[in-house]
Design a protein around this motif. Structure first.
Motif, PDB file in Angstrom:
ATOM      1  N   MET A   1     -10.514  -4.590   5.774  1.00 41.76           N
ATOM      2  CA  MET A   1     -10.524  -3.204   5.280  1.00 41.76           C
ATOM      3  C   MET A   1     -11.842  -2.845   4.600  1.00 41.76           C
ATOM      4  O   MET A   1     -11.968  -1.778   3.994  1.00 41.76           O
ATOM      5  N   GLY A   2     -12.807  -3.744   4.676  1.00 45.71           N
ATOM      6  CA  GLY A   2     -14.111  -3.462   4.078  1.00 45.71           C
ATOM      7  C   GLY A   2     -14.182  -3.800   2.609  1.00 45.71           C
ATOM      8  O   GLY A   2     -14.957  -3.184   1.859  1.00 45.71           O
ATOM      9  N   GLY A   3     -13.423  -4.788   2.189  1.00 43.65           N
ATOM     10  CA  GLY A   3     -13.386  -5.147   0.773  1.00 43.65           C
ATOM     11  C   GLY A   3     -14.708  -5.632   0.223  1.00 43.65           C
ATOM     12  O   GLY A   3     -14.945  -5.539  -0.990  1.00 43.65           O
ATOM     13  N   ALA A   4     -15.585  -6.154   1.081  1.00 40.45           N
ATOM     14  CA  ALA A   4     -16.889  -6.621   0.607  1.00 40.45           C
ATOM     15  C   ALA A   4     -17.716  -5.472   0.042  1.00 40.45           C
ATOM     16  O   ALA A   4     -18.501  -5.652  -0.898  1.00 40.45           O
ATOM     17  N   ASN A   5     -17.547  -4.280   0.605  1.00 38.46           N
ATOM     18  CA  ASN A   5     -18.312  -3.111   0.161  1.00 38.46           C
ATOM     19  C   ASN A   5     -17.485  -2.136  -0.665  1.00 38.46           C
ATOM     20  O   ASN A   5     -18.041  -1.304  -1.390  1.00 38.46           O
ATOM     21  N   ASN A   6     -16.166  -2.223  -0.531  1.00 41.47           N
ATOM     22  CA  ASN A   6     -15.282  -1.299  -1.246  1.00 41.47           C
ATOM     23  C   ASN A   6     -14.043  -2.079  -1.693  1.00 41.47           C
ATOM     24  O   ASN A   6     -13.106  -2.262  -0.913  1.00 41.47           O
ATOM     25  N   VAL A   7     -14.081  -2.538  -2.938  1.00 41.82           N
ATOM     26  CA  VAL A   7     -13.004  -3.397  -3.441  1.00 41.82           C
ATOM     27  C   VAL A   7     -11.660  -2.684  -3.391  1.00 41.82           C
ATOM     28  O   VAL A   7     -10.632  -3.286  -3.061  1.00 41.82           O
ATOM     29  N   SER A   8     -11.650  -1.396  -3.694  1.00 39.59           N
ATOM     30  CA  SER A   8     -10.390  -0.634  -3.691  1.00 39.59           C
ATOM     31  C   SER A   8      -9.745  -0.650  -2.308  1.00 39.59           C
ATOM     32  O   SER A   8      -8.526  -0.843  -2.180  1.00 39.59           O
ATOM     33  N   MET A   9     -10.554  -0.460  -1.269  1.00 39.34           N
ATOM     34  CA  MET A   9     -10.015  -0.494   0.087  1.00 39.34           C
ATOM     35  C   MET A   9      -9.524  -1.895   0.443  1.00 39.34           C
ATOM     36  O   MET A   9      -8.506  -2.062   1.133  1.00 39.34           O
ATOM     37  N   GLY A  10     -10.234  -2.907  -0.033  1.00 38.62           N
ATOM     38  CA  GLY A  10      -9.797  -4.273   0.216  1.00 38.62           C
ATOM     39  C   GLY A  10      -8.448  -4.569  -0.421  1.00 38.62           C
ATOM     40  O   GLY A  10      -7.570  -5.183   0.200  1.00 38.62           O
ATOM     41  N   LEU A  11      -8.274  -4.109  -1.658  1.00 40.23           N
ATOM     42  CA  LEU A  11      -6.990  -4.302  -2.341  1.00 40.23           C
ATOM     43  C   LEU A  11      -5.884  -3.513  -1.641  1.00 40.23           C
ATOM     44  O   LEU A  11      -4.739  -3.976  -1.558  1.00 40.23           O
ATOM     45  N   TYR A  12      -6.243  -2.339  -1.124  1.00 37.24           N
ATOM     46  CA  TYR A  12      -5.271  -1.549  -0.366  1.00 37.24           C
ATOM     47  C   TYR A  12      -4.850  -2.309   0.895  1.00 37.24           C
ATOM     48  O   TYR A  12      -3.672  -2.291   1.290  1.00 37.24           O
ATOM     49  N   GLY A  13      -5.800  -3.010   1.498  1.00 39.42           N
ATOM     50  CA  GLY A  13      -5.482  -3.822   2.668  1.00 39.42           C
ATOM     51  C   GLY A  13      -4.469  -4.912   2.349  1.00 39.42           C
ATOM     52  O   GLY A  13      -3.551  -5.176   3.131  1.00 39.42           O
ATOM     53  N   ILE A  14      -4.607  -5.541   1.158  1.00 39.03           N
ATOM     54  CA  ILE A  14      -3.645  -6.570   0.743  1.00 39.03           C
ATOM     55  C   ILE A  14      -2.259  -5.960   0.563  1.00 39.03           C
ATOM     56  O   ILE A  14      -1.246  -6.541   0.966  1.00 39.03           O
ATOM     57  N   SER A  15      -2.208  -4.769  -0.030  1.00 34.31           N
ATOM     58  CA  SER A  15      -0.909  -4.112  -0.225  1.00 34.31           C
ATOM     59  C   SER A  15      -0.265  -3.770   1.115  1.00 34.31           C
ATOM     60  O   SER A  15       0.958  -3.886   1.275  1.00 34.31           O
ATOM     61  N   LEU A  16      -1.069  -3.361   2.090  1.00 34.29           N
ATOM     62  CA  LEU A  16      -0.526  -3.065   3.425  1.00 34.29           C
ATOM     63  C   LEU A  16      -0.062  -4.338   4.131  1.00 34.29           C
ATOM     64  O   LEU A  16       0.904  -4.299   4.908  1.00 34.29           O
ATOM     65  N   ALA A  17      -0.732  -5.451   3.863  1.00 31.70           N
ATOM     66  CA  ALA A  17      -0.275  -6.727   4.424  1.00 31.70           C
ATOM     67  C   ALA A  17       1.126  -7.054   3.914  1.00 31.70           C
ATOM     68  O   ALA A  17       1.974  -7.553   4.659  1.00 31.70           O
ATOM     69  N   ALA A  18       1.372  -6.745   2.620  1.00 29.23           N
ATOM     70  CA  ALA A  18       2.712  -6.970   2.055  1.00 29.23           C
ATOM     71  C   ALA A  18       3.738  -6.062   2.712  1.00 29.23           C
ATOM     72  O   ALA A  18       4.846  -6.500   3.050  1.00 29.23           O
ATOM     73  N   VAL A  19       3.378  -4.794   2.912  1.00 27.69           N
ATOM     74  CA  VAL A  19       4.298  -3.864   3.578  1.00 27.69           C
ATOM     75  C   VAL A  19       4.537  -4.310   5.014  1.00 27.69           C
ATOM     76  O   VAL A  19       5.666  -4.245   5.518  1.00 27.69           O
ATOM     77  N   GLY A  20       3.483  -4.777   5.688  1.00 26.20           N
ATOM     78  CA  GLY A  20       3.628  -5.262   7.055  1.00 26.20           C
ATOM     79  C   GLY A  20       4.566  -6.454   7.133  1.00 26.20           C
ATOM     80  O   GLY A  20       5.431  -6.524   8.011  1.00 26.20           O
TER      81      GLY A  20
END
Length: 672
Positions: free
Chosen positions: A380-399
């Motif tokens: 999700m681009g966490g290397a450049n945007n930590v917020s988007m990276g954390l959002y990706g982790i939350s979506l992994a949980a929903v998935g």
């Protein structure tokens, strides 16, 4: 239309559950003896739930007042809704499960396929109630409060609180009865499992429902809504100009409901004679539908496949953890067979071997979770945007939790099959019936272990996602482990799962001791009980489990809720962050270790009972029964409760984030 899609899918789930329930009710419940035993189980289970809910009503009122005063009335309303919906999911699911058990036993007289279909349909009612009520509650509150996500964390707090009490209370109930029934009945008296002469046998069957159906359902209800809440909260921080993107987790959950229904229908109508393959295939089909649907959904809403990648990472990790759990807990694999071999030299080596299996079993799931977190973050681009990276982790949980409907169905099927075997034994049905129910029960043990592994993996990702939401809400950008205050929080947080485990294990031990004494008393004082001429006092054993469970669940629940608030108010935001980190790391490891060790001990006993290593009545069998007895509170009380502990602590921290950020650190300020 898209705004109301989650509500529509939730309603579809509830109607589907209602249709399954009506279909089960139409099936024959057998002869008068079967109906009598089933009535004992149903009445005992419902009586426990009603008494538990009376206790919880006081708790709900107190917390509602506290949340309303310290935070706001809207969060308090969400808390009440979360608590009530969690209660309803458990109530509906267990009510149907206690109808399906006797009908499964009767269906087994006519063949395995029909028995499997009824037991699985009973579990599917629980699964559909969990996802239906969860998504309806969240969607209505989100829309009703004008798409303001700041209040709906209260819904998660309500769900988590009830889940903790349901899991701990139900776990203490079922294991007190199970341990008492096994040690006195099977080991001391030498009578078969589920023998009607055993006074604890009804309490044991009631416990399967209150612990493994209602408790497990509340557990995954809490994980399900917690993962969606974390993704909604982070999405609201990131996508301030796009309500559609914020609602994406709800749409994904809606897709998961449809996928679960497809998987349930396939499994229910499968021609396969292997129950394990039938249930696995249904789960894989549901997963495949989610994969296809997610690809389309993420591309339409986000215009790329990055979100798709994060979700698939979570889904794959969930399935892999389930498979690894099966490898460590099924007697088709070497770990359980090794425990059975060790049982030939006594109970001590049985326990040592099981502990080793449990410890080994933590390695691969943790590595899978770590890989899943990294993939979801960086894709999700966490290397450049930590917020988007954390959002990706939350979506992994929903998935991972998107197919909760069928996951709960497969898990709840196990206790129904187990109850069916007990009813067949107590009703003295032909041995062919018990052979079928035993086969279904054996598969149920494995599916229950897989369900626990799935719940642990989802708990880890959900807790991490909720932790990220807490960090956003308190403007916590980093945690400094060189700061002694943070380190104190980390150590205290890592200690809490051990304290929690000790309290719940001790509670089972105390309740089981009382149960053992009662069973021994009845064997000695009731004339003709061993000859089958006198009827045991089942009600007394049910009362012992009920009273013990309700009494012993209070302290662990209070600790889980108050510990994060106290840490935040005394030492501040960062110390609480350290505490959550420590609790998540230690809690996930403890949960995997305890659940898998317990499952391995259980199936080692069943492996020996199938005729291996000397078979029933051998010294190896007696040692394996002791191992299974030790493993009972591991896998069905303390282990599963760890999931809820770490999620409850993170959701409490999120709900009270504003209070802690503005008024926390009282002791720290005094020390300065």
């Amino acid at each position: 239309m898209s705004l109301y899609l989650p509500v529509i899918c939730g309603v579809i789930a509830l109607f589907f559950a209602f249709g399954l329930s009506k279909g089960i009710s139409k099936e024959s419940s057998g002869n008068d003896r079967m109906k009598e035993i089933a009535a004992y189980i149903h009445e005992g289970a419902m009586a426990f739930l009603i008494r538990e809910y009376k206790y919880l009503l006081i708790f709900i009122i107190i917390v509602t007042i506290v949340v309303g005063v310290l935070i706001d009335y809207k969060t308090a309303i969400c808390f009440i809704c979360g608590a009530i919906f969690s209660i309803l999911a458990g109530f509906f699911g267990m009510r149907v499960a206690t109808k399906a058990n006797v009908r499964t036993a009767e269906a087994a007289r006519h063949g395995q396929k029909k028995a499997l279909k009824i037991a699985f349909s009973g579990g599917a009612v629980m699964g559909m109630c969990v996802v239906g009520l969860g998504i309806i509650g969240l969607s209505i509150l989100y829309l009703g409060f004008d798409k303001n996500v700041s209040f709906i964390s209260g819904f998660g707090l309500g769900a988590s609180s009830i889940a903790l009490f349901a899991r701990v209370g139900g776990g203490i109930y079922t294991k007190a009865a199970d341990v008492g029934a096994d040690l006195v009945g099977k080991v001391e008296a030498g009578i078969p499992e589920d023998d009607p002469r055993n006074p604890a046998v009804i309490a044991d069957n009631v416990g399967d429902n209150v612990g493994d159906v209602a408790g497990m359902g509340a557990d995954l209800f809490e994980s399900y809504v917690g993962s969606i809440i974390s993704a909604l909260t982070l999405g609201a921080f990131i996508f301030t100009d796009s309500p559609t993107k914020v609602m994406f987790p709800l749409m994904l959950a809606s897709l998961g409901i449809i996928a679960s229904i497809v998987g349930i229908l396939f499994a229910s109508n499968s021609k396969n004679n292997n129950p394990q393959k039938t249930l696995n295939t249904g789960t894989y089909i549901a997963g495949a539908v989610v994969v296809i649907g997610t690809g389309i959904l993420s591309n339409n809403i986000f215009g790329n496949f990055r979100v798709f990648g994060s979700i698939i990472a979570g889904l794959i990790v969930g399935m892999l953890i389930g498979k690894i759990t099966e490898i460590y807990t099924s007697y088709d694999y070497k770990s359980v067979k090794k425990i059975a071999d060790q049982s030939e030299t006594g109970a001590a080596t049985t326990i040592i071997s099981g502990l080793a299996v449990g410890m080994y079993s933590t390695m691969i799931p943790i590595l899978f979770i770590a890989v899943g977190v990294l993939v979801a973050f960086y894709i999700m681009g966490g290397a450049n945007n930590v917020s988007m990276g954390l959002y990706g982790i939350s979506l992994a949980a929903v998935g991972m939790l998107s197919t909760t409907g069928i996951t709960v169905a497969v898990d709840a099927y196990g206790p129904i099959a187990d109850n069916a075997g007990g009813i067949a034994e107590m009703s003295e049905l032909p041995s062919s019936v018990r052979e079928i129910t035993d086969k279904l029960d054996s598969v149920g043990n494995t599916t229950a272990a897989i369900g626990k592994g799935f719940a642990i993996g989802s708990a880890a990702l959900t807790a991490l996602a909720l932790f990220a939401s807490y960090a956003k809400a308190t403007n916590l950008s980093k945690i400094d482990l060189l700061n002694p205050v943070t380190l104190v929080g980390l150590l205290v947080g890592a200690m809490l799962p051990f304290l929690f485990g000790a309290l719940t294990m001790e509670s089972v031990g105390k309740a089981a001791n009382e149960m053992i004494e009662e069973v021994r008393r009845q064997f000695k004082s009731i004339p003709g009980i061993m000859e089958g001429k006198s009827k045991p006092d089942y009600k007394k054993c049910v009362d012992i489990s009920t009273a013990a469970a309700l009494k012993e669940m209070i302290l662990p629940g209070i600790i889980a809720i108050t510990a994060p608030i106290l840490m935040g108010m005394l030492l501040g935001v960062e110390a609480l962050g350290g505490m959550i980190g420590g609790a998540v790391a230690a809690g996930v490891l403890m949960a995997i270790f305890m659940a898998n060790a317990g499952g391995a001990w259980d199936n080692a006993k069943k492996y020996i009972e199938s005729g291996e290593n000397g078979g029933k009545g051998s010294n190896a069998h007696k040692a394996a029964v002791v191992g299974d007895t030790v493993g009972d509170p591991f896998k069905d009380t303390s282990g599963p409760a760890m999931n809820i502990l770490i999620k409850l602590m993170t959701i409490v921290s999120l709900v009270f984030a504003s209070v802690i950020a503005n008024h926390g650190g009282i002791l720290l300020n005094l020390l300065k």
